[in-house]
Design a protein around this motif. Structure first.
Motif, PDB file in Angstrom:
ATOM      1  N   GLY A  66       4.396  -8.245  -7.565  1.00 58.28           N
ATOM      2  CA  GLY A  66       4.458  -7.747  -8.813  1.00 58.28           C
ATOM      3  C   GLY A  66       4.933  -6.505  -9.104  1.00 58.28           C
ATOM      4  O   GLY A  66       5.012  -5.713  -8.315  1.00 58.28           O
ATOM      5  N   ALA A  67       5.273  -6.287 -10.564  1.00 54.87           N
ATOM      6  CA  ALA A  67       5.675  -5.035 -11.007  1.00 54.87           C
ATOM      7  C   ALA A  67       4.500  -3.939 -10.865  1.00 54.87           C
ATOM      8  O   ALA A  67       3.368  -4.154 -10.846  1.00 54.87           O
ATOM      9  N   GLY A  68       4.914  -2.554 -10.236  1.00 54.42           N
ATOM     10  CA  GLY A  68       4.079  -1.637 -10.351  1.00 54.42           C
ATOM     11  C   GLY A  68       3.469  -1.490  -9.051  1.00 54.42           C
ATOM     12  O   GLY A  68       2.500  -0.456  -8.802  1.00 54.42           O
ATOM     13  N   PHE A  69       3.504  -2.447  -8.094  1.00 54.55           N
ATOM     14  CA  PHE A  69       2.758  -2.362  -6.767  1.00 54.55           C
ATOM     15  C   PHE A  69       3.440  -2.590  -5.650  1.00 54.55           C
ATOM     16  O   PHE A  69       4.109  -3.879  -5.803  1.00 54.55           O
ATOM     17  N   GLN A  70       3.463  -2.229  -4.651  1.00 55.16           N
ATOM     18  CA  GLN A  70       4.208  -2.599  -3.279  1.00 55.16           C
ATOM     19  C   GLN A  70       3.063  -2.766  -2.262  1.00 55.16           C
ATOM     20  O   GLN A  70       2.075  -2.073  -2.088  1.00 55.16           O
ATOM     21  N   LEU A  71       3.079  -3.685  -1.321  1.00 53.89           N
ATOM     22  CA  LEU A  71       2.398  -4.065  -0.277  1.00 53.89           C
ATOM     23  C   LEU A  71       3.120  -3.678   0.876  1.00 53.89           C
ATOM     24  O   LEU A  71       2.514  -3.320   1.974  1.00 53.89           O
ATOM     25  N   VAL A  72       4.492  -3.941   1.059  1.00 52.74           N
ATOM     26  CA  VAL A  72       5.142  -3.442   2.071  1.00 52.74           C
ATOM     27  C   VAL A  72       5.525  -2.069   2.381  1.00 52.74           C
ATOM     28  O   VAL A  72       6.640  -1.696   1.889  1.00 52.74           O
ATOM     29  N   VAL A  73       4.547  -1.268   2.722  1.00 53.85           N
ATOM     30  CA  VAL A  73       4.627   0.240   3.304  1.00 53.85           C
ATOM     31  C   VAL A  73       4.304   0.319   4.681  1.00 53.85           C
ATOM     32  O   VAL A  73       3.565  -0.379   5.079  1.00 53.85           O
ATOM     33  N   ARG A  74       5.097   1.556   4.989  1.00 57.14           N
ATOM     34  CA  ARG A  74       4.564   2.080   6.229  1.00 57.14           C
ATOM     35  C   ARG A  74       3.306   2.782   6.419  1.00 57.14           C
ATOM     36  O   ARG A  74       3.389   3.888   6.689  1.00 57.14           O
ATOM     37  N   ALA A  75       2.233   2.193   6.051  1.00 60.61           N
ATOM     38  CA  ALA A  75       0.950   2.674   5.729  1.00 60.61           C
ATOM     39  C   ALA A  75      -0.112   1.536   5.832  1.00 60.61           C
ATOM     40  O   ALA A  75       0.163   0.595   5.363  1.00 60.61           O
ATOM     41  N   ASN A  76      -1.166   1.898   6.517  1.00 63.44           N
ATOM     42  CA  ASN A  76      -2.343   0.881   6.533  1.00 63.44           C
ATOM     43  C   ASN A  76      -3.183   0.816   5.485  1.00 63.44           C
ATOM     44  O   ASN A  76      -3.816   1.672   5.266  1.00 63.44           O
ATOM     45  N   GLY A  77      -3.120  -0.083   4.425  1.00 66.35           N
ATOM     46  CA  GLY A  77      -4.079  -0.116   3.413  1.00 66.35           C
ATOM     47  C   GLY A  77      -5.091  -1.439   3.527  1.00 66.35           C
ATOM     48  O   GLY A  77      -4.803  -1.933   4.525  1.00 66.35           O
ATOM     49  N   TRP A  78      -5.733  -1.682   2.752  1.00 63.94           N
ATOM     50  CA  TRP A  78      -6.756  -2.630   2.920  1.00 63.94           C
ATOM     51  C   TRP A  78      -6.009  -3.892   2.914  1.00 63.94           C
ATOM     52  O   TRP A  78      -6.589  -4.786   3.680  1.00 63.94           O
ATOM     53  N   TRP A  79      -5.006  -4.286   2.338  1.00 63.38           N
ATOM     54  CA  TRP A  79      -4.401  -5.468   2.431  1.00 63.38           C
ATOM     55  C   TRP A  79      -3.641  -5.707   4.029  1.00 63.38           C
ATOM     56  O   TRP A  79      -3.601  -6.923   4.319  1.00 63.38           O
ATOM     57  N   THR A  80      -3.551  -4.713   4.562  1.00 66.00           N
ATOM     58  CA  THR A  80      -2.983  -5.049   6.024  1.00 66.00           C
ATOM     59  C   THR A  80      -3.899  -5.442   6.869  1.00 66.00           C
ATOM     60  O   THR A  80      -3.806  -6.350   7.873  1.00 66.00           O
ATOM     61  N   TYR A  81      -5.116  -4.768   6.519  1.00 68.62           N
ATOM     62  CA  TYR A  81      -6.240  -5.261   7.428  1.00 68.62           C
ATOM     63  C   TYR A  81      -6.619  -7.016   7.117  1.00 68.62           C
ATOM     64  O   TYR A  81      -7.055  -7.632   7.846  1.00 68.62           O
ATOM     65  N   VAL A  82      -6.493  -7.157   5.741  1.00 68.96           N
ATOM     66  CA  VAL A  82      -6.878  -8.622   5.461  1.00 68.96           C
ATOM     67  C   VAL A  82      -5.806  -9.534   6.255  1.00 68.96           C
ATOM     68  O   VAL A  82      -5.949 -10.466   6.497  1.00 68.96           O
TER      69      VAL A  82
END
Length: 735
Positions: A520-536
């Motif tokens: 959605g607008a305003g937020f990316q998940l596909v970035v070259r960094a580990n965030g909580w979403w990559t662990y999930v």
């Protein structure tokens, strides 16, 4: 614009049977337990605990303040000082004899808007030299110096919200009961500056739309000399009321909130100049309307300046940024500190909407402007005087100026964000290195750099361009190790990540597919960094799925045309990108089983997940959707009207973008999850869709989360929900 028709079923896809379930099928899906991950995920607040944040660097660069809990599972934040290469704790809430009582309602709302999940010292503010910090703890006002003295409580007239010291540190302003008050640093002379005329009015607080959709959480600002404050007055009387209750606690009265639904009245927001010593406020003369520009026939045009996205003081004086209700026109105003008269410094217009870039435009000390513009390649550029940022650089945020030099955040590749500097002598230079998402905080010659990379998070301190130390990151080590494969898929080069199980061996069988988007607008998940979403995503992969995450049209980082692609239809283009990414990934990875495809998501991701099984059951065989905005008319004015316009003018756009009218099309297993205390995406969204599904005779499941808001923070709820989602998806796919 018409809704796209469903495409034929891909090879190997199975039609639902009469019960809406998928027959049992064989695949390579086994799983490894990782039994501790759901509990770890919830206990660590999505691995955010123990991470330093909210940095303040003194102008001389000698002191760095920040908040951080004592460890990866400790939710209690402390206030810390980094000085002379060492860390020192300034405030430990457990050591304070009196920690206050229940949080004031306004403070709870402020934290919800900021997605704050911790406790203790979760925020603070400082004087101009960063020698004194003030903070609220349980509604009580505290102050502490950086010289080694103990924290000291200051008596106030009521529960404290959002305190800020004057630049010289001699006084502290705070909000209580909707009134803005000031008290001397020694606790004397506590008095009101402006008092609300009615219970519907507040001074010094933000309104819902500004805090939730524009990022403006503050409602007052000290002048540099400490003689005046620029104060927002919010009148919520025109705003429709919602009542948020917890059915699990029927004895508790519902909370009343002013929520401006799309197409309804906003709060009336005005600005006032208030003398710090007391006296009659001066009304700031904001413009009432903008010059009418021609728009295509049938377009909604509302030129009233209802929104104040930005306000404050700089080295020249007070200023404000105002935006029209239709969001097509924005003006930067200089405010006369004596009379409240305003002068237009800059004006820009966009036939769709003006995207608000944080920190821009910026008045330089010389009086010139650093402003953004849309370049020929559709990316957002930055112009400082006659200097223009390089082609291919997409500006995300302007951080501030140090003399005629400034820093900003930008990306060249949409999967990374880097720190850039503009200097009149050297021009534009990228100063962060290495793949990842970078941020910086500056004071004097000191630069505090936050870096999120594939290998983790680091916070480093630089002086004179040389790293001189690090601030410890105490976050817990996740029990899963993300193994994303970065992809650029299809004709639109959709940035994606594919997560495969660590135990999977190529050629050993096919894997069911789980799409796990936000998109959605305003937020990316596909970035070259580990965030909580990559662990999930990796945890779901370990359960036996090939997990695909895609940022499609509407997400940031890829230019103006990419962001505008969802105007008038918030679902079809975004959902088409998920379909295209899925099929392109399956062509490159034959182990992906297109006969067993599920999708999960929260908020906008939940919206996509629900839309996927409703509109494309030939592709998607099951979905889990949480916190889903199913009826776009139930979302707030500034966010929803940006994309769809006024619902009375563009009724078709709202109908096209809403899910409730499609309820009769459900033929796949669907689990709807919603926090009943959600004041951002109200549980009414899920209940209305569920009612429509029942009326259409369509089986589905609803999981209400008692007491949960839009961000599920309860340890048992957050951990149990992950397990329930995985079991539902496996069962629904017949695994």
């Amino acid at each position: 614009m018409t809704e796209k028709q469903s495409s034929p079923a891909p090879h190997g896809a199975e039609r639902p049977d009469s019960t809406g379930t998928t027959p049992v099928r064989k695949s390579a899906a086994v799983s490894i337990a990782v039994p501790d991950f759901p509990r770890q995920f919830s206990r660590t607040h999505r691995f955010s605990l123990g991470v330093p944040r909210h940095f303040s660097v003194s102008p001389d660069g000698c002191r760095v303040l920040f908040v951080r809990s004592a460890g990866g599972e400790d939710p209690l934040s402390r206030l810390w000082l980094y000085e002379n290469g060492a860390e020192r704790m300034l405030v430990d809430p457990t050591a304070l004899q009196e920690q206050g009582g229940e949080l004031p309602a306004a403070e709870r709302t402020r934290r919800e808007r900021a997605r704050e999940t911790g406790s203790g010292v979760v925020s603070y503010t400082t004087d101009g030299e960063v020698r004194t910090a003030v903070f609220a703890l349980g509604g009580e006002l505290w102050t502490v110096g950086t010289d080694g003295g103990a924290p000291r409580r200051i008596a106030t007239a009521g529960p404290v919200v959002d305190p800020h010291p004057s630049p010289d540190g001699s006084r502290i302003a705070y909000v209580t009961g909707g009134a803005l008050r000031v008290v001397c640093i020694d606790g004397s002379d506590d008095r009101p500056l402006v008092v609300p005329e009615t219970p519907e009015v507040t001074y010094g607080l933000s309104d819902h739309a500004s805090a939730e959709s524009m990022g403006r959480s503050r409602g007052y600002w000290w002048s540099p000399d400490g003689e005046k404050l620029l104060v927002a007055r919010v009148d919520n009387s025109p705003v429709q009321r919602w009542y948020i209750s917890d059915p699990a606690d029927p004895g508790k009265p519902p909370a009343e909130i002013a929520y401006p639904l799309a197409g309804t009245a906003n709060a009336k927001v005005s600005l006032h100049l208030v003398p710090a010593q007391g006296g009659e406020p001066t009304v700031v003369l904001l413009p009432e309307s903008a010059p009418r520009d021609p728009h295509p026939a049938g377009e909604w045009t509302d030129t009233a300046f209802e929104y104040i996205p930005v306000a404050g003081w700089d080295g020249i004086g007070p200023f404000a940024q105002v935006q029209t209700r239709d969001q097509r026109t924005v003006q930067l105003l200089a405010i006369d500190a004596g009379t409240g008269a305003t002068e237009v410094l800059d004006r820009w217009h966009d036939p769709a909407w003006v995207e608000l870039v944080p920190g821009a435009p910026l008045r330089m000390p010389s009086g010139g402007l650093a402003r953004t513009f849309i370049a020929e390649d559709s990316l957002t550029g930055l112009r400082v005087g006659d200097a223009v940022s390089p082609a291919g650089v997409n500006v995300r945020e302007v951080l501030g100026a140090d003399g005629e030099r400034l820093h900003f955040l930008a990306n060249e590749d949409p999967t990374e964000v880097h720190v850039w500097r503009y200097d009149p002598l050297d021009g534009f230079t990228r100063i962060s290195r290495g793949a990842g998402v970078h941020q910086v905080h500056i004071g004097g010659d000191t630069l505090v750099s936050e870096s999120w990379t594939p290998s983790g998070r680091t916070v480093s301190v630089h002086s004179g361009g040389v790293e001189v130390g690090r601030i410890a990151v105490l976050a817990a080590e996740p029990s899963v190790t993300p193994r994303p494969v970065f992809l650029s898929l299809g004709k639109r080069e959709l940035r994606s990540q594919l997560f495969l199980p660590s135990w999977y061996e190529k050629g050993s069988g096919r894997l069911p597919v789980l799409l796990n988007p936000y998109a959605g607008a305003g937020f990316q998940l596909v970035v070259r960094a580990n965030g909580w979403w990559t662990y999930v995503s990796q945890w779901f992969a370990e359960q036996g799925f090939a997990v695909l995450v895609t940022d499609g049209r509407g997400t940031p980082g890829r230019g103006r045309e990419w962001e505008k692609a969802i105007r008038g239809d918030r679902l079809t283009p975004a959902l088409q990108d998920q379909l295209d990414a899925l099929h392109a990934a399956a062509e490159r990875f034959p182990e992906l089983d297109l006969g067993a495809v599920a999708i999960r998501g929260w908020s906008y991701g939940g919206y996509l997940a629900t839309g996927a099984v409703l509109r494309h059951p030939e592709v998607f065989h099951a979905a889990v959707a949480g916190g889903t905005p199913t009826d776009r008319r139930l979302y707030d004015t500034h966010w929803e009207e940006r994309f769809l316009g006024h619902p009375e003018v563009f009724a078709d756009a709202y109908r096209r973008s809403s899910l409730v009218p499609d309820a009769h099309r459900l033929s796949r297993p669907l689990l709807l999850v919603h926090g009943v205390a959600d004041d951002n995406v109200h549980v009414a969204h899920t209940l209305r869709l569920s009612a429509a599904l029942v009326a259409a005779g369509r089986p589905h499941s609803v999981l209400p989360l008692s007491g949960a808001t839009h961000l599920v923070t309860g340890t048992d709820q957050a951990s149990g929900l992950l397990v329930l989602e995985a079991e539902f998806l496996k069962r629904s796919l017949g695994l």
